[in-house]
Motif scaffolding. Structure first.
Motif, PDB file in Angstrom:
ATOM      1  N   SER A   1       3.106  -0.888   0.250  1.00  0.00           N
ATOM      2  CA  SER A   1       3.351  -1.573  -1.018  1.00  0.00           C
ATOM      3  C   SER A   1       4.597  -2.430  -0.855  1.00  0.00           C
ATOM      4  CB  SER A   1       3.533  -0.567  -2.166  1.00  0.00           C
ATOM      5  OG  SER A   1       4.693   0.216  -1.959  1.00  0.00           O
ATOM      6  N   CYS A   2       4.798  -3.334  -1.778  1.00  0.00           N
ATOM      7  CA  CYS A   2       5.901  -4.290  -1.647  1.00  0.00           C
ATOM      8  C   CYS A   2       7.270  -3.610  -1.687  1.00  0.00           C
ATOM      9  CB  CYS A   2       5.798  -5.366  -2.722  1.00  0.00           C
ATOM     10  SG  CYS A   2       5.870  -4.737  -4.411  1.00  0.00           S
ATOM     11  N   ASP A   3       7.366  -2.473  -2.388  1.00  0.00           N
ATOM     12  CA  ASP A   3       8.663  -1.809  -2.547  1.00  0.00           C
ATOM     13  C   ASP A   3       8.742  -0.478  -1.800  1.00  0.00           C
ATOM     14  OD1 ASP A   3       6.853  -0.459  -4.076  1.00  0.00           O
ATOM     15  OD2 ASP A   3       8.114  -0.313  -5.874  1.00  0.00           O
TER      16      ASP A   3
ATOM     17  N   ARG B   1       7.840  -9.647   4.711  1.00  0.00           N
ATOM     18  CA  ARG B   1       7.954  -8.811   3.522  1.00  0.00           C
ATOM     19  C   ARG B   1       6.723  -7.929   3.353  1.00  0.00           C
ATOM     20  NH1 ARG B   1      13.201  -8.425   2.349  1.00  0.00           N
ATOM     21  NH2 ARG B   1      14.194 -10.483   2.311  1.00  0.00           N
ATOM     22  N   SER B   2       6.930  -6.732   2.810  1.00  0.00           N
ATOM     23  CA  SER B   2       5.850  -5.764   2.632  1.00  0.00           C
ATOM     24  C   SER B   2       4.955  -6.149   1.462  1.00  0.00           C
ATOM     25  CB  SER B   2       6.424  -4.366   2.381  1.00  0.00           C
ATOM     26  OG  SER B   2       7.270  -3.967   3.435  1.00  0.00           O
ATOM     27  N   ALA B   3       3.713  -5.651   1.505  1.00  0.00           N
ATOM     28  CA  ALA B   3       2.758  -5.872   0.419  1.00  0.00           C
ATOM     29  C   ALA B   3       1.639  -4.850   0.536  1.00  0.00           C
ATOM     30  CB  ALA B   3       2.192  -7.298   0.478  1.00  0.00           C
ATOM     31  N   ASP B   4       0.828  -4.757  -0.511  1.00  0.00           N
ATOM     32  CA  ASP B   4      -0.346  -3.895  -0.459  1.00  0.00           C
ATOM     33  C   ASP B   4      -1.287  -4.376   0.647  1.00  0.00           C
ATOM     34  OD1 ASP B   4       0.709  -2.625  -2.651  1.00  0.00           O
ATOM     35  OD2 ASP B   4      -0.593  -3.611  -4.113  1.00  0.00           O
TER      36      ASP B   4
END
Length: 356
Positions: free
Chosen positions: A129-131, A155-158
């Motif tokens: 997930s983004c966070d 950057r992170s994401a689903d």
């Protein structure tokens, strides 16, 4: 403590992308299982305390009873070795009901899961997930290994996106990654490094070159690591420029020179490239048959294009010359169509099968 990092074994893969002869597909499938067994045997023989499987142990949610039983037996054979298992995007949670029966197999959940051994912490999660890195809680005083499966980006994401910038400053010493099938490493920050172990056994021609596992050692100040080749067979995708070839013999000699020194256990594809003039051979059935006896699997893929102009045949008053001039002069045909027609026509004139 010494650990092994592996991922992306894709056991029970259909193995269609390497054009392995149908008679050998079942054998090659068994070899993927055997490679995992040998990784486990190596871990035991070399006193490794743990094996990290960073996703895609199986190729699909249909794991297959025989393959699944073989993997569980290999893990259960050495109860003194701890296995950390991260479900990947291919098998998802299909192996979990069987994993629960193994006392030495630790499974990462959808959220952060932590396992601690003295001064070592192994953490991981099966979803992204983004966070997600905001909730990662690692002590700066421990040697921290984090396992994730997905694509490394900024950057992170689903959906399996891992942000390397988000991982910076999180006390990570070694980020054990799965999903990308070639060994790759990238610095996270001054403390840590992100590493794809790659698949230990190539399955198709998008997985060429040395494949293996990563060996980790936590006995020093930080965590050291080294790539170790481990595959039974290496896949080779070799380009052969046919632009300077003038005869069948020259073409075969050039191809064979490119194959010199390759181990007979390997899987080989030669791609014919470059521009060739009409009449230059591009099919080698005898050579292919002979090389399939020499290698585990061998094929030739024709990616050449025909190089031809009307000027080359302006003084050629043969049937071939007249035919080529007529085709080249037809402006209603595309270059590709002209090549196909000339190829078929020349084959008809010589009694050979046209190149496709």
């Amino acid at each position: 403590m010494k650990l092994i990092h592996t991922a992306d074994l894709h056991i029970n893969s259909p193995l269609t992308s390497a054009h392995i002869p149908p008679s050998r597909i079942a054998e090659r499938k068994r070899e993927l299982i055997d490679t995992f067994r040998e990784i486990v045997d190596y871990a035991s023989a070399q006193n490794y305390g743990a094996v990290i499987i960073a996703g895609d142990l199986f190729d699909s949610e249909t794991t297959g009873a025989r393959a699944r039983d073989a993997i569980t037996a290999a893990i259960g054979k050495f109860p003194d070795i701890t296995f950390f298992y991260l479900p990947g995007n291919h098998e998802k949670k299909a192996f979990l009901p069987y994993a629960e029966k193994l006392g030495n197999l630790k499974v990462f959940g959808d959220d952060w899961t932590y396992f601690e051994f003295e001064d070592i912490c192994v953490a991981g999660r099966a979803t992204t997930s983004c966070d997600m890195f905001d909730t990662l809680n690692l002590s700066p005083r421990k040697k921290n290994i984090v396992a994730l499966h997905g694509e490394l980006r900024d950057r992170s994401a689903d959906g399996g996106i891992i942000g390397i910038n988000d991982a910076a400053g999180r006390n990570i010493d070694y980020l054990a990654l799965g999903h990308y099938h070639t060994y790759t490493e990238k610095e996270i920050d001054r403390r840590g490094v992100a590493v794809y172990s790659g698949t230990p056994e190539g399955r198709g021609f998008d997985e060429t070159g040395e494949m293996g596992i990563v060996l980790l050692d936590t006995s020093g100040n930080g965590i050291s690591h080294i790539f170790k080749p481990f595959s039974k067979r290496t896949l080779h995708d070799i380009s052969c420029d046919m632009g300077d070839v003038a005869s069948q013999r020259e073409a075969e000699d050039k191809i064979e020179n490119l194959l010199f020194g390759l181990p007979p256990r390997d899987i080989v594809r030669v791609r014919l490239t470059g521009g060739v003039k009409p009449g230059i051979p591009r099919e080698f059935p005898y050579l292919v048959s002979r090389m399939n006896e020499r290698f585990y699997s061998f094929e030739i893929k024709d990616e050449c294009h025909m190089v031809i102009s009307a000027e080359d045949y302006i003084n050629d008053y043969s049937l071939k010359g007249e035919f080529i001039r007529l085709v080249l002069a037809d402006n209603s045909l595309t270059d590709i169509k002209k090549e196909q027609i000339i190829n078929a026509g020349l084959a008809a004139l010589t009694g050979e099968r046209p190149h496709e």
